[in-house]
Enzyme design. Structure first.
Site, PDB file in Angstrom:
ATOM      1  N   ASP A  40      11.576   8.572  -6.656  1.00  0.00           N
ATOM      2  CA  ASP A  40      11.293   8.025  -5.323  1.00  0.00           C
ATOM      3  C   ASP A  40      11.371   9.172  -4.312  1.00  0.00           C
ATOM      4  O   ASP A  40      12.422   9.802  -4.160  1.00  0.00           O
ATOM      5  CB  ASP A  40      12.350   6.951  -5.001  1.00  0.00           C
ATOM      6  CG  ASP A  40      11.867   5.925  -3.995  1.00  0.00           C
ATOM      7  OD1 ASP A  40      11.098   6.294  -3.088  1.00  0.00           O
ATOM      8  OD2 ASP A  40      12.289   4.753  -4.101  1.00  0.00           O
ATOM      9  N   ASP A  74       7.760   6.880  -0.274  1.00  0.00           N
ATOM     10  CA  ASP A  74       8.370   6.013   0.734  1.00  0.00           C
ATOM     11  C   ASP A  74       7.612   6.128   2.063  1.00  0.00           C
ATOM     12  O   ASP A  74       7.255   7.237   2.484  1.00  0.00           O
ATOM     13  CB  ASP A  74       9.826   6.470   0.925  1.00  0.00           C
ATOM     14  CG  ASP A  74      10.660   5.518   1.757  1.00  0.00           C
ATOM     15  OD1 ASP A  74      10.869   4.385   1.318  1.00  0.00           O
ATOM     16  OD2 ASP A  74      11.106   5.922   2.856  1.00  0.00           O
ATOM     17  N   GLU A 116       4.093   3.380  -0.974  1.00  0.00           N
ATOM     18  CA  GLU A 116       4.682   2.254  -0.265  1.00  0.00           C
ATOM     19  C   GLU A 116       4.044   2.276   1.126  1.00  0.00           C
ATOM     20  O   GLU A 116       4.476   2.997   2.010  1.00  0.00           O
ATOM     21  CB  GLU A 116       6.201   2.397  -0.136  1.00  0.00           C
ATOM     22  CG  GLU A 116       6.824   1.132   0.434  1.00  0.00           C
ATOM     23  CD  GLU A 116       7.809   1.327   1.571  1.00  0.00           C
ATOM     24  OE1 GLU A 116       8.451   0.350   1.961  1.00  0.00           O
ATOM     25  OE2 GLU A 116       7.931   2.441   2.107  1.00  0.00           O
ATOM     26  N   HIS A 120      13.579  -4.038  -3.412  1.00  0.00           N
ATOM     27  CA  HIS A 120      14.907  -3.951  -2.795  1.00  0.00           C
ATOM     28  C   HIS A 120      14.862  -4.142  -1.274  1.00  0.00           C
ATOM     29  O   HIS A 120      15.891  -3.999  -0.615  1.00  0.00           O
ATOM     30  CB  HIS A 120      15.512  -2.581  -3.122  1.00  0.00           C
ATOM     31  CG  HIS A 120      14.731  -1.460  -2.496  1.00  0.00           C
ATOM     32  ND1 HIS A 120      13.427  -1.155  -2.869  1.00  0.00           N
ATOM     33  CD2 HIS A 120      15.036  -0.613  -1.496  1.00  0.00           C
ATOM     34  CE1 HIS A 120      12.986  -0.170  -2.120  1.00  0.00           C
ATOM     35  NE2 HIS A 120      13.930   0.185  -1.274  1.00  0.00           N
ATOM     36  N   ASP A 121      13.686  -4.415  -0.714  1.00  0.00           N
ATOM     37  CA  ASP A 121      13.553  -4.635   0.735  1.00  0.00           C
ATOM     38  C   ASP A 121      13.233  -6.088   1.074  1.00  0.00           C
ATOM     39  O   ASP A 121      13.044  -6.412   2.250  1.00  0.00           O
ATOM     40  CB  ASP A 121      12.422  -3.755   1.299  1.00  0.00           C
ATOM     41  CG  ASP A 121      12.756  -2.275   1.245  1.00  0.00           C
ATOM     42  OD1 ASP A 121      13.940  -1.916   1.364  1.00  0.00           O
ATOM     43  OD2 ASP A 121      11.818  -1.472   1.077  1.00  0.00           O
TER      44      ASP A 121
HETATM   45  C1  NOJ Z   1      11.255   1.838   2.624  1.00  0.00           C
HETATM   46  C2  NOJ Z   1      12.375   1.705   1.645  1.00  0.00           C
HETATM   47  O1  NOJ Z   1      11.951   0.917   0.564  1.00  0.00           O
HETATM   48  C3  NOJ Z   1      13.533   1.120   2.409  1.00  0.00           C
HETATM   49  O2  NOJ Z   1      14.566   0.689   1.565  1.00  0.00           O
HETATM   50  C4  NOJ Z   1      13.990   2.122   3.418  1.00  0.00           C
HETATM   51  O3  NOJ Z   1      15.007   1.554   4.221  1.00  0.00           O
HETATM   52  C5  NOJ Z   1      12.849   2.562   4.331  1.00  0.00           C
HETATM   53  N1  NOJ Z   1      11.631   2.810   3.611  1.00  0.00           N
HETATM   54  C6  NOJ Z   1      13.211   3.826   5.043  1.00  0.00           C
HETATM   55  O4  NOJ Z   1      13.240   4.905   4.142  1.00  0.00           O
END
Ligand code: NOJ
Ligand code: CA
Length: 553
Positions: free
Chosen positions: A103, A213, A276, A337-338
């Site tokens: 990641d 990310d 992402e 995880h978000d």
């Molecule tokens: C996306 C990530 O998946 C998340 O967990 C993170 O808080 C934000 N980007 C900032 O890096």
């Protein structure tokens, strides 16, 4: 590692399993999962039948945003292990036939990164500050932030530096996320060179790819013009029109991914990048996976889709079309995880909605209904052509922790919104490996960085392994059948649309999902797998799904 003979390009149809290291398995009993914990469970992942692991960040980090705030991109945080452990993980995973996707977090560093410390110690206008986005404030004393941008986690996207020793005016720095995550200045060539070097560092150690990310955030509109709406990553309403916010999806990001494409192509094996990118509409998202850019981009429209057959059909059709236009496949995803886990989201009255976390004060999902739908929806997801990303624990049917007490909250979004947003802790609870012991097999000590809800015991791997009707058994069977029938590399043909039904053919398999609350009749054919036992022959119960073969023999 051996190439899969029939698929020269492995990622096109890969099933990728997201490991969230701090909650996967804890080998040393400190309450936080670690790399040796992942290594110990590689046989479990191989048996599950996935092709690759995406490992959320475990680089050196003060953990201000659970590792998405990196202070050294070439070190592993001691919480998780060492670079040697990461190398062992890559080697052992390859021996189990699993690829490793690291990641990468290029939009921002930690405020404890050496670059940011140097920047804070140096003068306005210095080369150290030019690696980040520093600006003077507005107003006579510079007391006002340079513009009105908001942080994704709530509050202003600007923080003012503390008192300066040299008496000069204090500047502000931009952070689209937490104040411990200063945004890098990607217009600065030094930043580009550094990240190419970081990518090489991990490619040299054998990673098969990177999840990027905030891939849509690296370039900001010149002059940092004001923003008219809150800079959320994406609207909660799946019908929301695209955002034209000046910090997201600027055309300049694509040149960066072209250069990374070239870098990865200079390595042997089919290394890949997955974005992402919370970008709408799908035609804009598809730009990230043009032939000379990334290989995949998560399909968040699919994740955000409500439990509604018409909407599923439309999103699937539109996604396949948009990606096909640039020669790419689609990367389906339901949880990460978000986001509140889909077993919980599908048990809400507004089924499939994505609340910003759930706690005891909110509507509690119907757990049985959510699980029933989660078991059904995976028939559709794994029946589609393309790649699929699973989030650890979804193979057990895990729900969110929806009553986690405020005192345990860790997500910066909870604090930056004064608790208005509950945040993402509920989907990040440590995995239940066993129905015995104080941490359900997560470790031997019972230490837990977030407590597990009581019902996790019922979902433990040890319980589901013994039950042929468990969600784990279902995932294993579906993953094996998907591979055997080549669904990931197949083509989708819609059946005649019926109310509340998603039905299509792919590679000789008929996928039927009943999103309605009444049974529906099934076409002729043999049921290969079903999310529930059939109560009446030829009838598919409500909130259930099957895979069928055409023949009845
Ligand atoms: C996306 C990530 O998946 C998340 O967990 C993170 O808080 C934000 N980007 C900032 O890096
Ligand atoms: Ca540990």
């Amino acid at each position: 590692m051996a190439q899969n003979g029939s698929h020269p390009v492995w990622w096109k149809d890969a099933v990728i399993y997201q490991v969230y290291p701090r909650s996967f398995a804890d080998s040393n009993g400190d309450g936080i999962g670690d790399l040796p914990g992942i290594i110990d469970h590689l046989p479990y992942l191989e048996k599950l039948g996935v092709d690759a692991l995406w490992i959320s960040p475990c680089f050196q980090s003060p953990q201000g945003d659970a590792g998405y705030d990196i202070s050294d991109y070439r070190k592993i945080d001691p919480l998780f292990g060492t670079v040697d452990d990461y190398e062992t993980l890559i080697r052992d995973a390859h021996e189990h036939g699993l690829r490793i996707i690291a990641d990468m977090v290029p939009n921002h560093t930690s405020d404890q990164h050496v670059w940011f410390k140097e920047a804070m110690a140096s003068e306005p206008g210095s080369t150290s500050r030019a690696r980040y986005i520093f600006r003077d404030g507005k107003g006579e004393q510079g007391n006002e932030p340079p513009n009105n941008w908001k942080s994704v986690f709530g509050g202003s996207a600007w923080t003012r530096e503390a008192e300066r020793q040299d008496g000069k005016s204090r500047q502000w720095y931009l952070h689209l996320f937490d104040s411990c995550q200063p945004d890098l200045n990607w217009d600065n060539p030094e930043v580009r060179t550094e990240f190419e070097s970081v990518l090489r560092f991990w490619l040299d150690r054998g990673v098969d790819g990177f999840r990027i990310d905030v891939a849509h955030g690296l370039i900001k509109e010149k002059g940092l013009p004001p923003c008219t709406e809150r800079a959320t990553m994406v609207g909660e309403d799946d019908d929301k029109t695209p955002s034209d916010a000046p910090m997201w999806d600027r055309d300049g990001v694509h040149e960066i991914y072209r250069s990374w494409h070239r870098l990865l192509a200079s390595y042997p094996g089919d290394r890949m990048l997955v974005a992402e990118a919370w970008v709408k509409p799908l035609s804009r998202l598809a730009r990230y996976v043009r032939p000379d850019e990334m290989q995949q981009t998560f399909n968040f429209d699919y994740l955000l889709c409500r439990w509604n057959a018409d909407k599923y059909r439309k999103i699937i059709t539109d996604s396949l079309k948009a990606m096909h236009e640039v020669g790419a496949t689609t990367a389906w995803v339901m949880s990460n995880h978000d986001s509140v886990r889909h077993a919980s989201r599908l048990g809400l009255k507004d089924a499939g909605a994505r609340p910003q976390g759930i706690d005891a004060a909110h509507e509690q999902p119907d757990e049985a209904l959510g699980l029933r739908r989660a078991r059904a929806v995976i028939f559709m997801t794994l029946g589609l052509p393309g790649s699929v990303t699973l989030y650890q624990g979804e193979e057990l049917g895990l729900p969110d922790h929806t009553t986690l007490d405020r005192k345990y909250r860790q997500d910066p979004a909870f604090f930056r919104t004064d608790g208005e947003e509950i945040g993402r802790d509920g989907c990040r609870i440590p995995m239940p490996w066993s129905d015995k012991g104080p941490s359900l097999g997560f470790n031997d000590t019972g230490e837990l960085w977030l407590p597990q809800p009581a019902q996790y015991k019922n979902y433990a791997v040890s319980v589901e392994e013994k039950d042929p009707d468990s969600t784990l058994a279902l995932y294993r069977a579906l993953l094996a059948a998907r591979k055997k029938h080549g669904l990931g590399t197949g083509a989708l043909h819609w059946a005649e649309p019926r109310d509340h039904v998603v039905e299509f053919l792919n590679s000789g398999i008929r996928v039927v999902l009943n999103c309605g609350d009444k049974p529906i009749s099934l076409p002729d054919g043999k049921i290969l797998l079903s999310s529930l036992p059939m109560e009446e022959p030829g009838q598919l119960p409500a909130n259930a799904a099957v895979w069928m073969t055409e023949t009845t023999d």
